[in-house]
Design an enzyme around this catalytic site. Structure first.
Site, PDB file in Angstrom:
ATOM      1  N   HIS A  52       0.859  -1.191   0.000  1.00 38.94           N
ATOM      2  CA  HIS A  52       0.000   0.000   0.000  1.00 38.94           C
ATOM      3  C   HIS A  52       0.890   1.235   0.000  1.00 38.94           C
ATOM      4  CE1 HIS A  52      -3.884  -1.932   1.795  1.00 38.94           C
ATOM      5  NE2 HIS A  52      -3.277  -2.748   0.951  1.00 38.94           N
ATOM      6  N   GLU A  54       0.867   3.896   1.782  1.00 34.11           N
ATOM      7  CA  GLU A  54       1.285   4.322   3.115  1.00 34.11           C
ATOM      8  C   GLU A  54       2.439   3.471   3.641  1.00 34.11           C
ATOM      9  OE1 GLU A  54      -3.282   4.830   2.983  1.00 34.11           O
ATOM     10  OE2 GLU A  54      -1.808   3.398   2.240  1.00 34.11           O
ATOM     11  N   CYS A  82      -6.309   1.892   5.575  1.00 31.00           N
ATOM     12  CA  CYS A  82      -6.954   0.639   5.951  1.00 31.00           C
ATOM     13  C   CYS A  82      -6.433   0.228   7.335  1.00 31.00           C
ATOM     14  CB  CYS A  82      -6.626  -0.430   4.915  1.00 31.00           C
ATOM     15  SG  CYS A  82      -4.899  -1.000   4.995  1.00 31.00           S
ATOM     16  N   CYS A  85      -2.533  -0.308   7.421  1.00 31.19           N
ATOM     17  CA  CYS A  85      -1.754   0.932   7.373  1.00 31.19           C
ATOM     18  C   CYS A  85      -1.950   1.760   8.640  1.00 31.19           C
ATOM     19  CB  CYS A  85      -2.121   1.732   6.132  1.00 31.19           C
ATOM     20  SG  CYS A  85      -1.652   0.882   4.604  1.00 31.19           S
TER      21      CYS A  85
END
Length: 149
Positions: A52, A54, A82, A85
């Site tokens: 991801h 992040e 999410c 993260c």
């Protein structure tokens, strides 16, 4: 530079994801006014469920600073993080998150759950939502509309 300027940089990162067929999500990590980590969603490109934006930005920031405690870093993300993260933000001791668009399906900064301010966790993150939200949402919507065509 201000929150809007850094979010524009995160949006530029998000656009990079499109070329690889990834959802356009971007993030930048900022320390003392300078970007020290950046990333875009790379799940498809890397065949990695943890890739991801992040997570990539946090890893780059930790490598740049030479430490896992990011207690003086602000993370900018084009989408509400999410649970994975958000958990990484808590565990890295990031004090501040600025994000653009809400994620009503998996958002862990208040939409579905709020891991960032959970009283049972060892650290709480200050959250600022909605910075350039329309731009981030439009980029995501355009991407998913093209997939459906």
């Amino acid at each position: 530079m201000n929150d809007f300027d850094f979010m524009r940089l995160a949006l530029a990162e998000a656009e990079k994801a499109i070329a690889a067929g990834d959802a356009p999500i971007g993030a930048v990590a900022v320390h003392q006014g300078s970007v020290i980590g950046a990333g875009c969603n790379r799940r498809e490109a890397d065949s990695d469920p943890t890739a991801h934006a992040e997570m990539i930005a946090l890893r780059a920031a930790a490598a740049r600073l030479g430490r896992w405690r990011l207690d003086d870093v602000t993370l900018y993300s084009t989408l509400e993080p999410c649970p994975m993260c958000a958990g990484a933000l808590v565990m890295a001791r990031v004090p501040r998150l600025v994000y653009a668009a809400l994620e009503p399906k998996t958002g862990a900064a208040g939409s579905v759950v709020d891991l960032l301010r959970h009283p049972g966790l060892p650290h709480r993150v200050d959250v600022f939502a909605g910075v350039l939200a329309e731009e981030a949402a439009a980029l995501l919507q355009s991407f998913f509309n093209q997939l459906r065509e």
